[in-house]
Design a protein around this motif. Structure first.
Motif, PDB file in Angstrom:
ATOM      1  N   VAL A 197       0.854  -1.188   0.000  1.00 45.93           N
ATOM      2  CA  VAL A 197       0.000   0.000   0.000  1.00 45.93           C
ATOM      3  C   VAL A 197       0.890   1.239   0.000  1.00 45.93           C
ATOM      4  N   LEU A 198       0.679   2.136  -0.951  1.00 45.18           N
ATOM      5  CA  LEU A 198       1.460   3.372  -1.023  1.00 45.18           C
ATOM      6  C   LEU A 198       0.930   4.392  -0.032  1.00 45.18           C
ATOM      7  N   VAL A 199       1.830   4.926   0.817  1.00 43.39           N
ATOM      8  CA  VAL A 199       1.469   5.957   1.779  1.00 43.39           C
ATOM      9  C   VAL A 199       2.445   7.124   1.611  1.00 43.39           C
ATOM     10  N   GLU A 207       1.627  10.859  13.820  1.00 42.06           N
ATOM     11  CA  GLU A 207       0.453  10.205  14.410  1.00 42.06           C
ATOM     12  C   GLU A 207      -0.542   9.774  13.341  1.00 42.06           C
ATOM     13  N   GLU A 208      -0.755  10.623  12.339  1.00 40.41           N
ATOM     14  CA  GLU A 208      -1.699  10.298  11.276  1.00 40.41           C
ATOM     15  C   GLU A 208      -1.237   9.106  10.447  1.00 40.41           C
ATOM     16  N   VAL A 209       0.060   9.073  10.140  1.00 45.62           N
ATOM     17  CA  VAL A 209       0.594   7.960   9.352  1.00 45.62           C
ATOM     18  C   VAL A 209       0.496   6.655  10.138  1.00 45.62           C
ATOM     19  N   ALA A 210       0.907   6.683  11.402  1.00 44.67           N
ATOM     20  CA  ALA A 210       0.871   5.478  12.238  1.00 44.67           C
ATOM     21  C   ALA A 210      -0.551   4.956  12.392  1.00 44.67           C
ATOM     22  N   GLU A 211      -1.481   5.855  12.645  1.00 45.95           N
ATOM     23  CA  GLU A 211      -2.888   5.454  12.815  1.00 45.95           C
ATOM     24  C   GLU A 211      -3.436   4.832  11.533  1.00 45.95           C
ATOM     25  N   HIS A 212      -3.063   5.421  10.401  1.00 44.56           N
ATOM     26  CA  HIS A 212      -3.527   4.915   9.103  1.00 44.56           C
ATOM     27  C   HIS A 212      -3.007   3.496   8.855  1.00 44.56           C
ATOM     28  N   ILE A 213      -1.729   3.263   9.143  1.00 41.94           N
ATOM     29  CA  ILE A 213      -1.138   1.942   8.902  1.00 41.94           C
ATOM     30  C   ILE A 213      -1.708   0.898   9.859  1.00 41.94           C
ATOM     31  N   ILE A 214      -1.912   1.274  11.114  1.00 41.87           N
ATOM     32  CA  ILE A 214      -2.500   0.338  12.083  1.00 41.87           C
ATOM     33  C   ILE A 214      -3.900  -0.071  11.640  1.00 41.87           C
ATOM     34  N   GLN A 215      -4.669   0.883  11.140  1.00 40.93           N
ATOM     35  CA  GLN A 215      -6.005   0.580  10.654  1.00 40.93           C
ATOM     36  C   GLN A 215      -5.952  -0.376   9.469  1.00 40.93           C
TER      37      GLN A 215
END
Length: 223
Positions: A197-199, A207-215
């Protein structure tokens, strides 16, 4: 069954920072593969070996014992019995790591250790070829990137906070050159795995990146 998350991407994209945060949130073991290559690079620098001396690299890399230990929940990189955490984050070491990590013998030694770790525990790893070579069966693969300028600005801020003298234009130039080397090297070039998945973190907070990947991960393991 051990779970694994693979995060690949270019230098300065925030892979290590994000991976550490996710590991803490999920109680996974964070394996900083880049730090392992930097430890090997430090070893070469200490031995006076140049990036183009491939034959010496092939021989000498076998003499470097690089391990990972955890003390108080923090990863410690050990080079021949010495904790080198505080010595491997300089630009000189980073450039040497980029140049020598293309060596097949160096990579083979590192990959073996990394795969052994993943077989024993839930891990999150970041690097250049984790999803394509090291953990091809990872439950989630992420390709984390950001613009060269954004990455240069982050690196500049980090170095200035540590009281290092640096120039942002030089840092950006180095980043662009390292991107090219990493993407065009013969052994395990930097690329996005087909199922990754490209991020793009250029305009996202940690925080936004970490939360997105955890989801994304939680959605994956439900499948």
């Amino acid at each position: 069954m051990a779970y694994s998350i693979a995060i690949d991407g270019p230098a300065g994209a925030g892979k290590s920072t994000i991976a550490k945060r996710i590991a803490k949130e999920l109680s996974y073991i964070y394996v900083d593969t880049g730090a392992m290559y930097r430890a090997m690079a430090l070893f070469f620098l200490r031995e006076g070996i140049k990036p183009e001396e491939e034959e010496k690299i092939n021989i000498e890399c076998q003499k470097a014992d690089i391990t990972i230990e955890y003390q108080n929940g923090e990863q410690q990189v050990i080079l021949n019995g010495e904790n080198v955490n505080g010595l491997i984050r300089t630009e000189e070491v980073g450039n040497m790591a980029s140049a020598t990590s293309v060596n097949g013998n160096v990579r083979a030694k590192m990959v073996e250790l990394q795969q052994q770790l993943a077989e024993k525990a839930d891990v999150i790893m970041d690097g250049r070829d984790i999803g394509t070579k090291v953990l091809p069966k990872a439950q989630l693969k992420i390709y984390l990137t950001a613009s060269a300028r954004t990455r240069a600005e982050r690196r500049y801020k980090e170095l200035r906070e540590k009281q290092f003298e640096c120039d942002i234009e030089t840092i950006e130039k180095d980043i662009i050159e390292r991107d090219y080397r990493d993407m065009h090297r013969e052994n395990s070039p930097l690329m996005q795995a087909e199922d990754a998945v490209l991020v793009d973190s250029s305009h996202m907070s940690v925080e936004e990146v970490a939360e997105h990947i955890i989801q994304l991960f939680r959605e994956k393991i439900k499948c």
